[in-house]
Design an enzyme around this catalytic site. Sequence first.
Site, mmCIF file in Angstrom:
data_model
loop_
_atom_site.group_PDB
_atom_site.id
_atom_site.type_symbol
_atom_site.label_atom_id
_atom_site.label_comp_id
_atom_site.label_asym_id
_atom_site.label_seq_id
_atom_site.Cartn_x
_atom_site.Cartn_y
_atom_site.Cartn_z
ATOM 1 N N ASP A 1 42.539 50.429 51.148
ATOM 2 C CA ASP A 1 42.974 49.429 51.762
ATOM 3 C C ASP A 1 41.988 48.623 52.797
ATOM 4 O O ASP A 1 41.545 49.098 53.812
ATOM 5 C CB ASP A 1 43.933 50.076 52.638
ATOM 6 C CG ASP A 1 45.131 48.924 53.292
ATOM 7 O OD1 ASP A 1 44.652 47.887 53.301
ATOM 8 O OD2 ASP A 1 45.880 49.456 53.832
ATOM 9 N N THR B 1 35.383 32.937 36.536
ATOM 10 C CA THR B 1 35.728 34.338 35.773
ATOM 11 C C THR B 1 36.635 34.016 34.727
ATOM 12 O O THR B 1 37.365 33.000 34.390
ATOM 13 C CB THR B 1 36.375 35.330 36.779
ATOM 14 O OG1 THR B 1 37.695 34.778 37.158
ATOM 15 C CG2 THR B 1 35.513 35.344 37.942
ATOM 16 N N ASP C 1 46.907 39.282 44.201
ATOM 17 C CA ASP C 1 48.098 39.504 43.441
ATOM 18 C C ASP C 1 49.049 38.322 44.356
ATOM 19 O O ASP C 1 49.377 38.377 45.163
ATOM 20 C CB ASP C 1 48.647 40.919 43.796
ATOM 21 C CG ASP C 1 49.752 41.212 42.795
ATOM 22 O OD1 ASP C 1 50.399 40.504 42.529
ATOM 23 O OD2 ASP C 1 49.768 42.407 42.464
ATOM 24 N N GLU D 1 40.016 33.228 35.978
ATOM 25 C CA GLU D 1 40.287 31.712 36.099
ATOM 26 C C GLU D 1 40.250 30.786 34.955
ATOM 27 O O GLU D 1 41.069 29.939 34.884
ATOM 28 C CB GLU D 1 39.263 31.267 37.001
ATOM 29 C CG GLU D 1 39.309 29.836 37.595
ATOM 30 C CD GLU D 1 38.471 29.581 38.598
ATOM 31 O OE1 GLU D 1 38.365 28.175 38.875
ATOM 32 O OE2 GLU D 1 37.618 30.182 39.013
#
Length: 226
Positions: free
Chosen positions: A97, A195, A120, A198
């Site tokens: 995290d 990427t 996300d 994308e």
Amino acid sequence: MTEGQQRAWDRSWPVLGRDVADLVAGTAPYDPAAWFGREAPLVLEIGSGMGESTAALAAAAPERDHLAVEVFEPGLAQLLMRVEELGLTNLALLRGDAVELLRTRVPEASLAAVRIFFPDPWPKRKHRKRRLVQPEVAALVASRLEPGGTLHLATDWDDYATQMRTVCDGEHLLENTAASRPGGWTPRPVWRPVTKFEHRAHQEGRDVHDLVYRRRCAERTGDHAS
């Protein structure tokens, strides 16, 4: 993991990888200078995914050290494969995290840059409270940036882009470097790799928005003693 990812994990994770839980618990030190064997500007990426842009950006900036924080083990393993292929020595991987790491271990004003690329989107309205970019996270990130340090965000979800801009505009330590441009959006930097993710967003008709914020100097926040 694929077989190749597993092999890279077995070879390189013990050397390049660390668990955020161990750092937070204090059973392992948070010490980038020792990890990299030098003092250098430090860039932290929250959610490095499969590491496609992470590795490319680390390779393009050898004068900076990079921390990639991710929870998805196959993504970390894929990034390890890229590290091995490129022979990178300025990239360390952290599993866990990133917000907890920032809150408990990363000193204030210690980061040259923070990157949050395509987090996300939690597209369902009832799930949007789970989105990463919230006021408390923006405040935390801003406090860990050195004066003049940058927060770079990118997303292909229009409403999340608007949320990011609203949240970061509301953080007094941050200033939008593109505030004078229409909408406050930063033109897509040529140095940020495109990427596969994308590319897919463009194919599906979603625009990509970049936002770059800079931490204000103390004099500009009114916190500097006169």
